[in-house]
Design an enzyme around this catalytic site. Structure first.
Site, PDB file in Angstrom:
ATOM      1  N   GLU A 310       0.829  -1.215   0.000  1.00  0.00           N
ATOM      2  CA  GLU A 310       0.000   0.000   0.000  1.00  0.00           C
ATOM      3  C   GLU A 310       0.861   1.261   0.000  1.00  0.00           C
ATOM      4  OE1 GLU A 310      -4.008  -1.349   2.274  1.00  0.00           O
ATOM      5  OE2 GLU A 310      -2.266  -1.115   3.575  1.00  0.00           O
ATOM      6  N   CYS A 405     -11.444   0.125   7.034  1.00  0.00           N
ATOM      7  CA  CYS A 405     -10.975   1.461   7.405  1.00  0.00           C
ATOM      8  C   CYS A 405     -11.615   2.550   6.561  1.00  0.00           C
ATOM      9  CB  CYS A 405      -9.454   1.528   7.307  1.00  0.00           C
ATOM     10  SG  CYS A 405      -8.797   1.055   5.689  1.00  0.00           S
TER      11      CYS A 405
END
Length: 649
Positions: A310, A405
């Site tokens: 990420e 998230c």
């Protein structure tokens, strides 16, 4: 208008060129519509999604009032509850929230606050994963444990709750946890010298200091910022750069590692600068922002080229179909650019804020307010499903994720968005740096804004509360020097004329304003072609289409059946046009372009003689439609692309 307090509220002694507006209300337009769906659908149903995913169940286990096994083993499960609580708090403070809706939300908040009170331990510790799943590893897994990260989101929810409602029950819980963290961490005998693998608590502690005037919270935030980059975290499977522990913030020369972690860290550094005056932290944050925007930011403002870690990826590494560009990374970019805007007053940060909001962020939530995307690619190839290699992180929007998230993060940003639209300057003036219908006030000025931006470029401002002050309006970077005109009470405004000045992307109008005075700003909106950076190898020979602040894309739904978007090439010798379109969700401004989607006569790796690079014999061009990128994937699941290869002639 009564003063409304938002997520950022610097103290009176804080450094900064601008301050958040004292009143901010979005009353319509694109953002009004998206915020209404957030309030009516996303936030209320967020409670149901959290219940289904087991977030509340695990807190009940921590409190000793639940039975059974945890439904999730992710260590940061509590943070999703806290982000949702923050969104609820901002909704409770929104004048548009009716009494019935407010009562229902308050009931949910009271229920969750009571649950948190039961789950919190006597010493203040509160993190259900390490209370239920790994009680023997408390504060022993700082790299991946997210204990401080969860504490940060709890603090931000509590700050939102007290500012929006005046109630302090949640704040008391957050302070007990913060006090426990302050007792545990630091440099000295008996202290744990450590940092969280995921920065977040830094900016939360600064805001807690602003609410309570307890200096030790600011000192603790500064400690966490300063200890980053001193080898306190293990290398792990991605190396120390993954969590920015390779160099102190002041010395880092580039953004690196996990994009969300990096940007949350820098947001905290700017907050610490604002309250401490540490100019090295501001200079470092500006330097790293500059490197990020120049070499690692996608056209949409999205960040993160790599799926595995990420992370940002290398400079100018911009794969379109493999772009990760996590929704949370866009939200983190909003946090950072907003803080840098307030700290410096530079229009470039407002420009970036706009780009991210309309493109990299807004693509992450569907129009129905119930479906979200984790990753936001800039291309989906024919016959491919976006994000298939990331499991439930597929880019076609889904209701929830195992790692959830993004959805509550979207909720809290939309709920608090009005506070990020306008600001006040040190002389009592008002700065409109984003354009949306509403009422905004700073210093002695209050105005009402009417506009159909970003679909149209006219912005009309009417003065409600007047004084001798400066009204500042942003001239977006894309309009250029000649792409705007303005009038005050119908009289043209010229740079250098009486009470008018243009500098650094701002139009500043200084005069003795009277109630009823009007300002009209006309921004030229026309479709334009954008070339990629010359060093972006994945984008060579391509262009993108933009109009105003919006990035555009074309989808399979915009073409006849059987069209292969992988073969699409744009004829840049033909003009672009724009008009209202209803084929996309709702009525939007679409762009029409000309190109060919015929496959070349010779193709493949081993074609000989080599395939031609010009217009292939017999290729025919036709018009096709492009829609705003943030609306992609609503009509059908098919191919999509932002960057279009050029049809050479």
């Amino acid at each position: 208008m009564p003063e409304r307090l938002g997520p950022l509220l610097p103290t009176a002694a804080a450094r900064g060129v601008l301050r958040p507006a004292r009143e901010a209300l979005i009353s319509g337009g694109l953002w009004g519509a998206r915020r209404a769906v957030n309030a009516e659908v996303s936030v209320p149903r967020g409670y149901d999604r959290l219940a289904e995913a087991g977030n509340f169940h695990q807190l009940r286990l921590a409190a000793g009032t639940g039975t059974g096994e945890p439904l999730s083993l992710v260590p940061f499960i509590d943070s999703d509850v806290y982000k949702w609580l923050e969104a609820v708090a901002w909704q409770l403070g929104d004048p548009a929230t009716g009494p019935d809706e407010a009562a229902a939300l308050e009931e949910r908040v009271a229920e969750v606050v009571h649950l948190l009170e039961d789950a919190q331990e006597e010493n203040g510790y509160l993190q259900s994963h390490y209370q239920v799943v790994r009680p023997d590893r408390r504060w022993a897994e700082l790299a991946w444990g997210h204990e401080l990260y969860c504490a940060g989101h709890l603090i931000q929810a509590a700050v939102a709750h007290v500012r929006a409602t005046g109630r302090t029950e949640l704040l008391a819980i957050a302070r007990r946890f913060a006090d426990h963290v302050d007792e545990v961490f630091g440099v000295g005998e008996g202290k744990l010298d450590g940092i969280c693998g995921h920065p977040e608590i830094e900016t939360a502690l600064v805001e807690l200091y602003r609410v309570t005037d307890e200096r030790r919270y600011l000192d603790l935030a500064r400690y966490f910022v300063d200890r980053r980059g001193h080898g306190l975290l293990p290398a792990g499977r991605f190396g120390v750069e993954y969590w920015q522990d390779h160099a102190p913030v002041r010395e880092a020369d580039r953004v690196t590692g996990h994009a969300v972690r990096q940007l949350y860290l820098l947001a905290g550094a700017v907050d610490v600068y604002a309250e401490s005056g540490d100019t090295e932290l501001l200079a470092a944050s500006e330097r790293l922002w500059e490197e990020m925007v120049a070499a690692r930011s996608y056209l949409t403002g999205g960040l993160g080229a790599h799926h595995t870690d990420e992370s940002f990826g290398d400079p100018f590494e911009f794969p379109s179909e493999r772009a990760y560009t996590e929704t949370c990374a866009a939200i983190a970019a909003v946090h950072l650019s907003w803080r840098l805007l307030l700290a410096t007053g530079r229009a470039r940060y407002a420009d970036h804020l706009e780009r991210v909001l309309y493109n990299g962020f807004l693509s992450g939530v569907a129009l129905d307010g119930e479906h979200y995307s984790y990753v936001n690619p800039l291309q989906v190839r024919d016959g491919h499903r976006p994000g298939a290699h990331t499991g439930d992180h597929g880019a076609y929007r889904v209701r929830w994720f195992v790692c959830a998230c993004c959805p509550p993060n979207v909720m809290r940003l939309l709920a608090s968005l009005p506070h990020a639209v306008a600001a006040g300057d040190a002389a009592g003036g008002l700065v409109l740096h984003q354009y949306t219908p509403g009422r905004f006030a700073a210093g002695a000025l209050a105005v009402e804004v009417a506009t159909e931006y970003p679909w149209q470029g006219d912005v009309h401002v009417r003065v409600l509360e007047a004084a001798e002050a400066t009204l500042t309006l942003r001239l977006p970077h894309w309009v250029g020097a000649e792409g705007w005109r303005a009038t005050v009470n119908g009289e043209p405004v010229e740079d250098g004329g009486p009470g008018a000045a243009v500098d650094d992307g701002w139009l500043r109008l200084t005069r003795a304003w009277r109630p009823g005075d009007t300002v009209a700003l006309e921004l030229t909106l026309a479709p334009r072609l954008t070339a990629p950076p010359s060093r972006a190898d994945a984008l060579r020979g391509c262009v993108a289409v933009e109009r105003g602040p919006l990035v555009y894309c074309t989808e399979a739904a915009d073409h006849p059946d059987g069209t292969a978007l992988d073969d699409l090439r744009l004829d840049i010798t033909r003009p672009l046009s724009d008009d209202a379109a209803t084929t996309a969700p709702g009525v939007v401004i679409a762009v029409r372009a000309t190109g060919s989607a015929e496959p070349p006569e010779t193709d493949g790796w081993w074609a000989y003689p080599p395939a031609g690079t010009g217009r292939e014999p017999g290729a025919e061009t036709r018009e096709f439609q492009l829609i705003p990128y943030h609306l992609w994937g609503h009509r059908e699941q098919g191919a999509m692309r932002v960057w279009l290869p050029v049809l050479e002639s």
